[in-house]
Design a protein around this motif. Structure first.
Motif, PDB file in Angstrom:
ATOM      1  N   ALA A 118       0.990  -1.286   0.126  1.00 60.35           N
ATOM      2  CA  ALA A 118       0.070   0.077   0.156  1.00 60.35           C
ATOM      3  C   ALA A 118       0.791   1.400  -0.031  1.00 60.35           C
ATOM      4  O   ALA A 118       0.665   2.174  -0.877  1.00 60.35           O
ATOM      5  N   ALA A 119       1.991   1.270   0.999  1.00 57.38           N
ATOM      6  CA  ALA A 119       2.768   2.316   0.742  1.00 57.38           C
ATOM      7  C   ALA A 119       3.462   2.486  -0.358  1.00 57.38           C
ATOM      8  O   ALA A 119       3.719   3.754  -0.988  1.00 57.38           O
ATOM      9  N   ARG A 120       3.888   1.401  -1.020  1.00 52.48           N
ATOM     10  CA  ARG A 120       4.580   1.765  -2.454  1.00 52.48           C
ATOM     11  C   ARG A 120       3.666   2.221  -3.417  1.00 52.48           C
ATOM     12  O   ARG A 120       4.020   3.045  -4.359  1.00 52.48           O
ATOM     13  N   ALA A 121       2.262   1.742  -3.200  1.00 54.52           N
ATOM     14  CA  ALA A 121       1.320   2.355  -4.378  1.00 54.52           C
ATOM     15  C   ALA A 121       1.227   3.702  -3.958  1.00 54.52           C
ATOM     16  O   ALA A 121       0.992   4.617  -5.117  1.00 54.52           O
ATOM     17  N   MET A 122       0.876   4.089  -2.911  1.00 44.85           N
ATOM     18  CA  MET A 122       0.854   5.612  -2.564  1.00 44.85           C
ATOM     19  C   MET A 122       2.162   6.425  -3.202  1.00 44.85           C
ATOM     20  O   MET A 122       1.816   7.535  -3.703  1.00 44.85           O
ATOM     21  N   LEU A 123       3.419   5.993  -2.905  1.00 43.01           N
ATOM     22  CA  LEU A 123       4.608   6.518  -3.632  1.00 43.01           C
ATOM     23  C   LEU A 123       4.432   6.744  -4.953  1.00 43.01           C
ATOM     24  O   LEU A 123       4.721   7.850  -5.634  1.00 43.01           O
ATOM     25  N   GLN A 124       4.040   5.492  -5.620  1.00 38.25           N
ATOM     26  CA  GLN A 124       4.162   5.504  -7.153  1.00 38.25           C
ATOM     27  C   GLN A 124       2.895   6.475  -7.741  1.00 38.25           C
ATOM     28  O   GLN A 124       3.003   6.918  -8.822  1.00 38.25           O
ATOM     29  N   ASN A 125       1.753   6.596  -6.928  1.00 42.09           N
ATOM     30  CA  ASN A 125       0.687   7.325  -7.505  1.00 42.09           C
ATOM     31  C   ASN A 125       0.809   8.907  -6.981  1.00 42.09           C
ATOM     32  O   ASN A 125      -0.159   9.618  -7.330  1.00 42.09           O
ATOM     33  N   ALA A 126       1.649   9.208  -6.260  1.00 43.01           N
ATOM     34  CA  ALA A 126       1.905  10.500  -5.723  1.00 43.01           C
ATOM     35  C   ALA A 126       1.966  11.667  -6.636  1.00 43.01           C
ATOM     36  O   ALA A 126       1.458  12.735  -6.501  1.00 43.01           O
ATOM     37  N   GLY A 127       2.649  11.546  -7.783  1.00 42.73           N
ATOM     38  CA  GLY A 127       2.802  12.597  -8.842  1.00 42.73           C
ATOM     39  C   GLY A 127       3.451  13.671  -8.414  1.00 42.73           C
ATOM     40  O   GLY A 127       3.628  14.707  -9.059  1.00 42.73           O
ATOM     41  N   ILE A 128       4.464  13.445  -7.517  1.00 39.85           N
ATOM     42  CA  ILE A 128       5.553  14.338  -7.268  1.00 39.85           C
ATOM     43  C   ILE A 128       7.089  13.586  -6.972  1.00 39.85           C
ATOM     44  O   ILE A 128       6.943  12.570  -6.904  1.00 39.85           O
ATOM     45  N   PRO A 129       7.921  14.262  -6.990  1.00 40.68           N
ATOM     46  CA  PRO A 129       9.400  13.714  -6.779  1.00 40.68           C
ATOM     47  C   PRO A 129       9.474  12.593  -5.533  1.00 40.68           C
ATOM     48  O   PRO A 129       9.062  13.210  -4.502  1.00 40.68           O
ATOM     49  N   ILE A 130       9.988  11.621  -5.745  1.00 41.87           N
ATOM     50  CA  ILE A 130      10.102  10.749  -4.567  1.00 41.87           C
ATOM     51  C   ILE A 130      11.644  10.284  -4.499  1.00 41.87           C
ATOM     52  O   ILE A 130      12.262   9.901  -5.506  1.00 41.87           O
ATOM     53  N   VAL A 131      11.959  10.594  -3.397  1.00 38.09           N
ATOM     54  CA  VAL A 131      13.657   9.904  -3.318  1.00 38.09           C
ATOM     55  C   VAL A 131      13.695   8.978  -1.961  1.00 38.09           C
ATOM     56  O   VAL A 131      13.384   9.299  -0.737  1.00 38.09           O
ATOM     57  N   GLU A 132      14.067   7.771  -2.404  1.00 34.31           N
ATOM     58  CA  GLU A 132      14.323   6.808  -1.081  1.00 34.31           C
ATOM     59  C   GLU A 132      16.019   6.850  -1.083  1.00 34.31           C
ATOM     60  O   GLU A 132      16.799   7.009  -1.811  1.00 34.31           O
ATOM     61  N   VAL A 133      16.223   7.053   0.218  1.00 34.11           N
ATOM     62  CA  VAL A 133      17.625   7.264   0.754  1.00 34.11           C
ATOM     63  C   VAL A 133      18.211   5.998   1.571  1.00 34.11           C
ATOM     64  O   VAL A 133      17.284   5.280   2.261  1.00 34.11           O
ATOM     65  N   MET A 134      19.546   6.164   1.610  1.00 29.99           N
ATOM     66  CA  MET A 134      20.242   5.087   2.416  1.00 29.99           C
ATOM     67  C   MET A 134      20.920   4.048   1.954  1.00 29.99           C
ATOM     68  O   MET A 134      21.917   3.637   2.051  1.00 29.99           O
ATOM     69  N   ASP A 135      20.150   3.598   0.833  1.00 31.16           N
ATOM     70  CA  ASP A 135      20.190   2.252   0.225  1.00 31.16           C
ATOM     71  C   ASP A 135      20.020   2.403  -1.222  1.00 31.16           C
ATOM     72  O   ASP A 135      19.166   2.836  -1.701  1.00 31.16           O
ATOM     73  N   ILE A 136      20.665   1.648  -1.915  1.00 28.17           N
ATOM     74  CA  ILE A 136      20.498   1.487  -3.543  1.00 28.17           C
ATOM     75  C   ILE A 136      20.373  -0.307  -3.748  1.00 28.17           C
ATOM     76  O   ILE A 136      20.326  -0.441  -5.265  1.00 28.17           O
ATOM     77  N   ASP A 137      20.374  -0.743  -2.845  1.00 29.11           N
ATOM     78  CA  ASP A 137      20.281  -2.398  -3.059  1.00 29.11           C
ATOM     79  C   ASP A 137      18.758  -2.899  -3.416  1.00 29.11           C
ATOM     80  O   ASP A 137      18.126  -3.285  -2.440  1.00 29.11           O
ATOM     81  N   GLY A 138      18.250  -2.413  -4.497  1.00 30.64           N
ATOM     82  CA  GLY A 138      16.857  -2.921  -4.770  1.00 30.64           C
ATOM     83  C   GLY A 138      16.164  -1.857  -5.968  1.00 30.64           C
ATOM     84  O   GLY A 138      16.998  -1.230  -6.760  1.00 30.64           O
ATOM     85  N   THR A 139      14.899  -2.037  -5.950  1.00 25.20           N
ATOM     86  CA  THR A 139      14.520  -1.143  -7.062  1.00 25.20           C
ATOM     87  C   THR A 139      13.805   0.042  -6.349  1.00 25.20           C
ATOM     88  O   THR A 139      12.534  -0.207  -5.787  1.00 25.20           O
TER      89      THR A 139
END
Length: 317
Positions: free
Chosen positions: A114-135
């Motif tokens: 659900a959280a991932r869906a909210m991020l995908q549909n937010a329509g604003i810049p999203i930056v996930e930090v601290m980690d790059i091991d994943g998608t």
């Protein structure tokens, strides 16, 4: 119109005029109505920053990097804390997105569906930090924790240590610590070694807990010759335990933590650790949100930083 430009940090206004307007606003105690402005734009000048903890010394430095960049942009960071709980992260994200922020900076790549869906549909810049091991959902700024674990294991093996224990907190919810352990174990396996014993704790990162965990694992496995901790706070507690009990560090027992926090500078000797680039991660993430990235993009940017091993005095040279 001039007053509006100044208060919204928009348009060209001379320095002297800007100062006169701001001085008048301060004298009047005037605070602009951001909600009214947001009705037209459907956005407020807030950046949602969602982190696992404020007590962990890692994240205040990330916040400093974010604040340094956003200070003169008109954007204001607002912080939500998840306590490493995926369900709480989902609730915090829901509440923050309901205010229609201009961007989101969120720790880690692992979220509930659900959280991932909210991020995908937010329509604003999203930056996930601290980690790059994943998608990532959109952009990501961080280090490879898997490779960081491998680099630490290689240094330990090169120093001649063979019977190694691991001590970690917030496992398994701290996905970054889990990835470091996975990389650590993979590198040890190349030399025919494995982690001999483990000590876990579900609470926060504390000096006292580090002392208690170190006592527990050494009582259970007194022949260990190296202890690798998931973070510097419990590692510092382990070092204090060893010094108090007269254990030869790094001769008989080597120690290493992770993060490179400033606390280490006050210890009787320098603890081996790895600088996780926390301040730079915050800066780079904020630059993406503010449209200051060198490529001019606000999405789809993957930035990997390289952590630096700091051997200190607790690994044999």
């Amino acid at each position: 119109m001039t007053v509006s430009r100044v208060l919204r940090s928009r348009g060209d206004v001379s320095v002297s005029t800007r100062e006169r307007v701001l001085e008048a606003a301060r004298a009047l105690g005037y605070v602009p109505n951001k909600i009214a402005g947001a009705l037209a734009s459907q956005r407020v000048n807030l950046v949602a920053v969602i982190i696992p903890s404020l007590s962990n010394m890692v994240f205040p430095e990330v916040m400093t990097g974010i604040s340094d960049v956003l200070e003169d942009t008109g954007l204001q960071p607002v912080v939500g804390v998840t306590n490493y709980s995926p369900e709480r992260e989902e609730k915090v994200l829901y509440e923050m997105l309901s205010w229609r922020p201009s961007g989101v900076i969120i720790a880690g790549l692992e979220h509930t569906p659900a959280a991932r869906a909210m991020l995908q549909n937010a329509g604003i810049p999203i930056v996930e930090v601290m980690d790059i091991d994943g998608t990532p959902v959109d952009s990501a700024v961080g280090i490879s924790h898997f490779r960081a674990g491998r680099h630490m294991a290689a240094a330990i093996v090169a120093a001649g240590y063979r019977r190694i224990g691991f001590l970690g907190t917030m496992m398994p919810h701290d996905h970054r610590a889990r990835k470091r352990l996975e990389g650590f174990e993979e590198e040890l396996a190349k030399s025919g070694l494995e982690v001999q014993d483990r000590e876990f704790y579900s609470g926060g990162s504390q000096l006292l807990k580090g002392r208690e965990m170190t006592e527990a694992i050494l009582t259970r496995s007194p022949d260990l010759d190296f202890l690798y901790y998931s973070n510097d706070m419990i590692a510092a507690g382990g070092l204090l335990y060893c010094l108090h009990h007269g254990i030869d560090v790094p001769g008989k027992l080597g120690l290493a933590g992770f993060n490179g926090v400033e606390l280490l500078e006050g210890l009787p000797c320098r603890l081996a650790t790895m600088d996780a680039c926390r301040h730079e991660i915050g800066r780079r993430a904020a630059e993406i949100i503010a449209g200051q990235h060198e490529a001019g993009a606000t999405g789809g940017i993957i930035t990997e930083l390289e952590p630096k091993l700091q051997p200190g005095d607790t690994i044999r040279s």
